[in-house]
Design a protein around this motif. Sequence first.
Motif, short mmCIF file in Angstrom:
data_model
loop_
_atom_site.label_atom_id
_atom_site.label_comp_id
_atom_site.label_asym_id
_atom_site.label_seq_id
_atom_site.Cartn_x
_atom_site.Cartn_y
_atom_site.Cartn_z
N HIS A 1 -8.24 -2.94 6.44
CA HIS A 1 -7.03 -2.18 6.82
C HIS A 1 -6.02 -2.84 7.64
O HIS A 1 -4.89 -2.60 7.66
CB HIS A 1 -7.49 -0.82 7.02
N LEU B 1 0.73 -1.22 0.05
CA LEU B 1 0.00 0.03 -0.02
C LEU B 1 0.86 1.24 -0.11
O LEU B 1 0.71 2.07 -0.85
CB LEU B 1 -0.76 -0.11 1.28
N GLU C 1 -14.09 -0.28 3.45
CA GLU C 1 -12.94 -1.42 3.62
C GLU C 1 -13.47 -2.72 3.16
O GLU C 1 -14.54 -3.16 3.56
CB GLU C 1 -12.09 -1.36 4.73
N VAL D 1 -4.96 5.53 5.44
CA VAL D 1 -6.33 5.03 5.69
C VAL D 1 -6.88 6.27 6.68
O VAL D 1 -7.98 6.39 6.41
CB VAL D 1 -5.94 3.93 7.06
N THR E 1 -3.68 -5.13 6.11
CA THR E 1 -2.53 -4.37 5.36
C THR E 1 -1.51 -3.70 6.28
O THR E 1 -0.29 -3.78 5.94
CB THR E 1 -3.20 -3.49 4.54
N LEU E 2 -1.99 -2.91 7.35
CA LEU E 2 -1.17 -2.16 8.36
C LEU E 2 0.03 -3.18 9.06
O LEU E 2 0.97 -2.84 9.26
CB LEU E 2 -1.80 -1.50 9.09
N GLY F 1 1.26 4.11 5.65
CA GLY F 1 0.07 3.35 5.38
C GLY F 1 -1.19 3.65 6.45
O GLY F 1 -2.32 3.88 6.04
N GLU F 2 -0.72 4.03 7.60
CA GLU F 2 -1.55 4.72 8.69
C GLU F 2 -2.21 6.10 8.08
O GLU F 2 -3.44 6.53 8.11
CB GLU F 2 -1.30 4.72 10.00
N GLU G 1 -5.76 -2.27 -0.47
CA GLU G 1 -4.76 -2.60 -1.28
C GLU G 1 -4.92 -3.84 -2.14
O GLU G 1 -5.79 -4.52 -1.83
CB GLU G 1 -3.54 -3.16 0.11
#
Length: 340
Positions: free
Chosen positions: A314, A102, A308, A113, A317-318, A109-110, A125
């Motif tokens: 999310h 991402l 999402e 989001v 992904t994070l 990434g945060e 992502e």
Amino acid sequence: MTATPRPVRWGILATGKIAHSFARDLLLVPGAELVAVGSRRPESARAFAAAYDVPAAYGSYAELVADPAVEVVYVASPHALHLEHARLAFEAGKHVLCEKPLTLSRAEGEELVRLARQHDRFLMEAMWTATHPVVRQLVGDVHAGRFGTPRQLTAELGFPVEVPPEDRMLNPDLGGGALLDMGVYPLTFAHLLLGEAEQLLGVATLSPAGIDLDVAISGRYPGGAVATMSASMTSWSSRTAAVATDLGRLVVEDFHHPTAARFVPYAGGDGSALGEEVVLTGTEPVIGRGYGNEAAEVGRCVREGLRESPLVPHAQTLAVLGQLDDLRTQIGVVYPDERR
């Protein structure tokens, strides 16, 4: 009579190799319509549009995201530019499917989001592995205990990368390296099957420019499961993934683009007596090479008003981005912006 949902209208941002792969599959997705493409070079956008019969071709990303016909922007630019380009799309009111990883880091990434939530837009992502029908069935069956308790996982992905040093795959300024481009797949595969890693240890061989060419990773996961994973830009790997359980062995011959998974049970205590093999092919068709399934998932979520996807949440992904951060620290890969 139930009304037919209107098509989800897509725009593609950037025209590199992965954008072509995605476009070919998108044309196969029911209820999806490719309406625009944008590139930094007008001639590249026009050539892409001609190849896939796209109505609108733009010579800038700003023009692409401003097109009122576009609902979802697929961000296909190099890793280091994802945050900038996804932000551009959100500010124009578009939903976003962003290539993996991402962003370059969990912190970025945060932020992405946060931007999605601020603009009340969908973000996913493009980890199509998690939406692939074969992988989905495999994950569901493993979590249901159908094949016993997973104890060991292996996954490898690699192929020689023969490109100029300025290419995005080898260029530190663009987030090059085997870990972010290839290693994200085995890490995600292990996350899907075993849960969030408790410990990861990595070693790597670096290029003169300081990016990782070959990476080997070992990990410990919940319940005492362990994993070995690798990524390579210098050699042909088997692309095989396997999970050993207390009842037998699950094998995915090409977990990067699987057509099936198989479970080989061991009926005897000494491992010599095999039971009948079970083949998993998924409960729905694979669309194209699998990129179509991620596009279909985005379309489903957008039409249902989700922000999402439950398949690629999310948090997942994070979590993997945090693992990539940790491993990069261990192997000594620092991107130029991080040094500054």
